[in-house]
Write a protein that holds these residues in place. Structure first.
Motif, PDB file in Angstrom:
ATOM      1  N   LEU A   1       0.822  -1.155   0.103  1.00  0.00           N
ATOM      2  CA  LEU A   1       0.059  -0.080  -0.065  1.00  0.00           C
ATOM      3  C   LEU A   1       0.771   1.127   0.022  1.00  0.00           C
ATOM      4  O   LEU A   1       2.158   1.167   0.381  1.00  0.00           O
ATOM      5  N   TYR A   2       0.325   2.247  -0.605  1.00  0.00           N
ATOM      6  CA  TYR A   2       1.208   3.569  -0.605  1.00  0.00           C
ATOM      7  C   TYR A   2       0.127   4.658   0.134  1.00  0.00           C
ATOM      8  O   TYR A   2      -1.141   4.517   0.368  1.00  0.00           O
ATOM      9  N   VAL A   3       0.921   5.708   0.505  1.00  0.00           N
ATOM     10  CA  VAL A   3       0.073   6.847   1.334  1.00  0.00           C
ATOM     11  C   VAL A   3       0.528   8.060   0.417  1.00  0.00           C
ATOM     12  O   VAL A   3       1.604   8.410   0.315  1.00  0.00           O
TER      13      VAL A   3
ATOM     14  N   ARG B   1      -3.841   9.973   2.165  1.00  0.00           N
ATOM     15  CA  ARG B   1      -4.845   8.961   1.770  1.00  0.00           C
ATOM     16  C   ARG B   1      -4.129   7.553   1.374  1.00  0.00           C
ATOM     17  O   ARG B   1      -2.896   7.867   0.927  1.00  0.00           O
ATOM     18  N   ILE B   2      -4.634   6.613   1.354  1.00  0.00           N
ATOM     19  CA  ILE B   2      -4.153   5.302   0.863  1.00  0.00           C
ATOM     20  C   ILE B   2      -4.480   5.144  -0.630  1.00  0.00           C
ATOM     21  O   ILE B   2      -5.471   5.473  -1.064  1.00  0.00           O
ATOM     22  N   THR B   3      -3.461   4.527  -1.324  1.00  0.00           N
ATOM     23  CA  THR B   3      -3.741   4.278  -2.775  1.00  0.00           C
ATOM     24  C   THR B   3      -2.862   3.099  -3.035  1.00  0.00           C
ATOM     25  O   THR B   3      -1.854   2.739  -2.331  1.00  0.00           O
TER      26      THR B   3
ATOM     27  N   LEU C   1      -8.574  -0.143   4.693  1.00  0.00           N
ATOM     28  CA  LEU C   1      -7.568   0.478   3.860  1.00  0.00           C
ATOM     29  C   LEU C   1      -7.603   0.314   2.435  1.00  0.00           C
ATOM     30  O   LEU C   1      -6.703  -0.212   2.019  1.00  0.00           O
TER      31      LEU C   1
ATOM     32  N   GLU D   1      -8.704   2.213  -1.554  1.00  0.00           N
ATOM     33  CA  GLU D   1      -8.131   3.358  -2.125  1.00  0.00           C
ATOM     34  C   GLU D   1      -8.817   4.754  -1.754  1.00  0.00           C
ATOM     35  O   GLU D   1     -10.333   4.463  -1.624  1.00  0.00           O
TER      36      GLU D   1
ATOM     37  N   ARG E   1      -8.689   7.424   4.443  1.00  0.00           N
ATOM     38  CA  ARG E   1      -7.675   8.041   5.228  1.00  0.00           C
ATOM     39  C   ARG E   1      -6.701   7.194   5.834  1.00  0.00           C
ATOM     40  O   ARG E   1      -6.942   5.959   5.943  1.00  0.00           O
ATOM     41  N   ALA E   2      -5.530   7.739   5.634  1.00  0.00           N
ATOM     42  CA  ALA E   2      -4.287   6.599   5.936  1.00  0.00           C
ATOM     43  C   ALA E   2      -3.952   6.705   7.623  1.00  0.00           C
ATOM     44  O   ALA E   2      -3.116   7.330   7.993  1.00  0.00           O
ATOM     45  N   ASP E   3      -4.829   6.316   8.157  1.00  0.00           N
ATOM     46  CA  ASP E   3      -4.841   6.093   9.775  1.00  0.00           C
ATOM     47  C   ASP E   3      -4.463   4.667   9.864  1.00  0.00           C
ATOM     48  O   ASP E   3      -5.580   3.569   9.659  1.00  0.00           O
TER      49      ASP E   3
ATOM     50  N   GLY F   1      -1.788  10.111   7.527  1.00  0.00           N
ATOM     51  CA  GLY F   1      -0.463  10.010   6.037  1.00  0.00           C
ATOM     52  C   GLY F   1       0.934  10.227   6.837  1.00  0.00           C
ATOM     53  O   GLY F   1       1.655  10.330   6.059  1.00  0.00           O
TER      54      GLY F   1
END
Ligand SMILES: [Zn+2]
Length: 366
Positions: free
Chosen positions: A24-26, A30-32, A330, A332, A335-337, A362
């Motif tokens: 996963l990327y941030v 945000r998660i992407t 988590l 696409e 929120r990247a929490d 993030g």
């Protein structure tokens, strides 16, 4: 406050609840799943990792201690203790302090507030609640609904001096009007209840959640499951019932006996709610007498009440996030929490006590 641009992150491991290995990327908080050139690898050097959507403490109190409201420095310590334990979303179940300043701090957990407790006059812990009579309850509910983040809370039962025992704080018509007032203002409503007697009116009135719930019966848990009334049993705090009994013993012996009986059958009561299919969420009740940062202990506690590890961890993560309307998983754009662990919490939920990385909005914060 919108998160300012953050550096891109990469995180690799087994992502719960699906337990699928993912990269996963941030980006921008945000998660992407799209690769981000130059992303910093959050899990570098950690070995196998398990990635869990940010933990939730579904019943705590920021801005409160045993004596009432606390200052901002103490509020910050409380919020940081929760964050460092991985609790990145808090449902604040009543606080006399104004903690709105926390919303402007990207490094502190997200809070969903239930306003200030509402209780019957002289029937709750001093300095905590707006203390009101039944005819004023709906107006106060409406007021707290406007000031809160979509929840309100009132105390459903407490010691009544003449009875010398727990009795319902408010009569059925006031309870009904209170629930209607909350719903008319778009807020969900919950209630503190230790004993048996207050519960039928609350559940009949259409309440959304019960806190503690140690007086639930087989019939009532069926009704809760049917009406989708949630339960936050605060099992860490239930261990204090013998102390509450002892403190009340000399003045209110019947109350003391009652609390000991509720305590003695706590596993049976909460276990029956789970068996009936009631949605159970993890709440520590931190901030009254308990310290903040105990979410892992609450999850391992729920397992001792019969919850599967999947349901117990979900009660403090994806299921609670869904219930509160904040990105359950988590995927696409979420929120990247999230929290990173070096062992599988579904095998041993005890690992939740030691997050290896905590990412909030993030950013790596722990
Ligand atoms: Zn509480």
């Amino acid at each position: 406050m919108t998160a300012s641009t953050t550096e891109a992150l990469r995180v690799t491991g087994v992502v719960l609840p699906e337990s699928e290995h993912q990269d996963l990327y941030v980006a921008d908080g945000r998660i992407t799943t799209s690769g981000q050139p130059g992303a910093t690898d959050v899990t570098a050097g950690l070995g196998p990792c398990w990635i869990v959507p940010g933990l939730v403490d579904a019943h705590c109190h920021v801005g409160l201690d045993a004596h009432g409201a606390v200052d901002e420095a103490t509020q910050q310590e409380q919020a940081l203790a929760d964050r460092d334990a991985g609790a990145l979303l808090l449902r604040d179940c009543g606080s006399p302090a104004d903690t709105r300043w926390i919303d402007d701090r990207d490094d502190l957990p997200r809070i969903i507030r239930a306003g200030r407790h509402l209780a019957r006059t002289r029937r709750y812990i001093r300095n905590y609640a707006h203390e009101v009579e039944p005819e004023d309850l709906p107006a106060y509910i409406a007021r707290e609904a406007r000031r809160s983040d979509g929840w309100v809370k009132f105390v459903g039962d407490w010691i009544e001096r003449d009875a010398g025992d727990l009795t319902p704080s408010f009569p059925a018509d006031a309870v009904k009007a209170a629930v209607e007032a909350a719903h008319a203002h778009g807020a969900r409503v919950t209630s503190h209840v230790f004993g048996e007697a207050a519960l039928p009116d609350l559940i009949a009135a259409g309440i959304d959640c019960i806190e503690h719930g140690t007086g639930l019966s087989a019939g009532l848990v069926e009704e809760m499951a049917l009406k989708r009334v949630a339960l936050v049993p605060t099992v860490t705090n239930l261990e204090n019932f013998p102390t509450f009994a002892e403190q009340g013993e000399s003045k209110f012996p019947a109350y003391a006996t009652h609390m000991r009986a509720l305590f003695a059958r706590r596993y049976e009561t909460i276990g029956a709610a789970y068996e009936a299919g009631v949605q159970i969420y993890a709440g520590t009740d931190a901030g009254g007498s308990l310290p903040h940062g105990l979410i892992a202990r609450e999850v391992t506690g729920l397992v001792t009440y019969g919850l599967s590890t999947f349901d117990a961890v979900g009660a403090a993560s994806w299921r609670a996030r869904e219930w509160l309307g904040v990105d359950a998983t988590l995927t696409e754009g979420a929120r990247a929490d999230f929290c990173v662990y070096d062992a599988d919490p579904l095998v041993d939920p005890g690992v939740l006590a030691a997050p290896r990385r905590v990412v909030l909005r993030g950013r790596v914060v722990g």
